[in-house]
Design an enzyme around this catalytic site. Structure first.
Site, PDB file in Angstrom:
ATOM      1  N   HIS A  11       0.824  -1.213   0.000  1.00 38.43           N
ATOM      2  CA  HIS A  11       0.000   0.000   0.000  1.00 38.43           C
ATOM      3  C   HIS A  11       0.862   1.269   0.000  1.00 38.43           C
ATOM      4  O   HIS A  11       2.048   1.238   0.341  1.00 38.43           O
ATOM      5  CB  HIS A  11      -0.923   0.014   1.222  1.00 38.43           C
ATOM      6  CG  HIS A  11      -0.179   0.073   2.532  1.00 38.43           C
ATOM      7  ND1 HIS A  11       0.324   1.245   3.064  1.00 38.43           N
ATOM      8  CD2 HIS A  11       0.162  -0.909   3.407  1.00 38.43           C
ATOM      9  CE1 HIS A  11       0.930   0.998   4.209  1.00 38.43           C
ATOM     10  NE2 HIS A  11       0.855  -0.308   4.437  1.00 38.43           N
ATOM     11  N   GLU A  89      -2.051  -6.942   7.494  1.00 35.58           N
ATOM     12  CA  GLU A  89      -0.698  -6.786   8.018  1.00 35.58           C
ATOM     13  C   GLU A  89      -0.483  -7.693   9.230  1.00 35.58           C
ATOM     14  O   GLU A  89      -1.436  -8.133   9.889  1.00 35.58           O
ATOM     15  CB  GLU A  89      -0.465  -5.318   8.402  1.00 35.58           C
ATOM     16  CG  GLU A  89       0.895  -4.988   8.999  1.00 35.58           C
ATOM     17  CD  GLU A  89       2.069  -5.304   8.090  1.00 35.58           C
ATOM     18  OE1 GLU A  89       2.267  -6.503   7.751  1.00 35.58           O
ATOM     19  OE2 GLU A  89       2.817  -4.376   7.730  1.00 35.58           O
TER      20      GLU A  89
END
Length: 262
Positions: A11, A89
């Site tokens: 990202h 994550e």
């Protein structure tokens, strides 16, 4: 048997990234202004890659990144994102929201290297790897279900020398010659690092000629790109990976013109 490309993108930058604060899973922040620009840059870089499926972590920094990539893409009209919690994550437990130096200090106090240390309430690296292994099974099944009739030509086999030679060229199409099925994954830095290690060390991906291991396993920059060619075949009780090739990792050439705004 099916050969397809797997392109993984981290990202874009968030303010927490800029401030060197840990986000993990519990801190769900949007992209910063620089992060939005990074995503436009990677979207332009990948705009002509015809992604046939898109899997995205369901944290908003990853979703925003994927939305911008798809908006820039000239082949992805009608391609929907699949939000996949398995791509979230690594969880950093009590360290989430705190400065990265705090994590280092916790690891030092525990007598461990920071990379290997798991804060209380966090995920171990093996737990993250298990999530990625589960995701690969989801990916392999969907690829075979949707594209089992796609036949690569001889130059597209995951072990082929043509793919390795193409990857040295440095373009967004590296390794895609002769391959018609392309998966995009948008995830996170620590997760991608674990994923790359698993693909290389555990699944024995062939490596680009002359690659430095320090670069191969280095931290992925915001909107950094890694790509593998994978060949899978139907099998019971689950699809089987029969060949894998790493084309490149942590590519960031698309960010060169943004140096002054990062």
């Amino acid at each position: 048997m099916l050969t397809f490309s797997l392109t993984m993108v981290r990202h874009g930058e968030t303010q927490y990234n800029r401030d060197k604060l840990l986000q993990g899973q519990g801190v769900d922040t949007p992209l910063s202004e620089s992060g939005l620009q990074q995503c436009e840059a990677v979207g332009q870089y990948l705009k002509d890659v015809p992604f046939t499926c898109v899997f995205v972590s369901n944290l908003q920094r990853a979703v925003q990144t994927a939305e911008i990539i798809l908006r820039n893409n000239t082949h992805c009209d009608g391609v929907e994102m699949t939000l996949e919690p398995l791509l979230r994550e690594r969880g950093f437990g009590i360290a989430e929201g705190r400065h990265k130096e705090d994590l280092t200090n916790m690891a030092n106090a525990a007598g461990q290297a920071c990379r290997d240390y798991t804060p209380p309430g966090g995920e171990t690296l093996d737990q993250v790897k298990l999530r990625f292994k589960k995701f690969l099974q989801v990916l392999f099944k969907q690829m075979l279900d949707k594209h089992s009739e796609s036949e690569p030509d001889a130059s597209s086999a995951a072990g082929g020398e043509a793919a390795a030679a193409a990857a040295a060229a440095g373009s967004a199409h590296d390794g895609l010659q002769g391959v018609s099925v392309h998966a995009l994954v948008v995830s996170h830095g620590a997760y991608i690092r674990v994923a790359v290690r698993h693909l290389v060390e555990d699944l024995n991906s062939a490596l680009p000629a002359g690659v430095k291991m320090s670069h191969l396993f280095s931290p992925c920059p915001n909107t950094g790109i890694s790509r593998f060619l994978l060949t899978v075949s139907p099998s019971e009780p689950r699809p089987k990976l029969t060949a894998a090739r790493c084309l490149f990792t942590n590519r960031k050439e698309h960010l060169e013109n943004l140096a002054e705004v990062q």
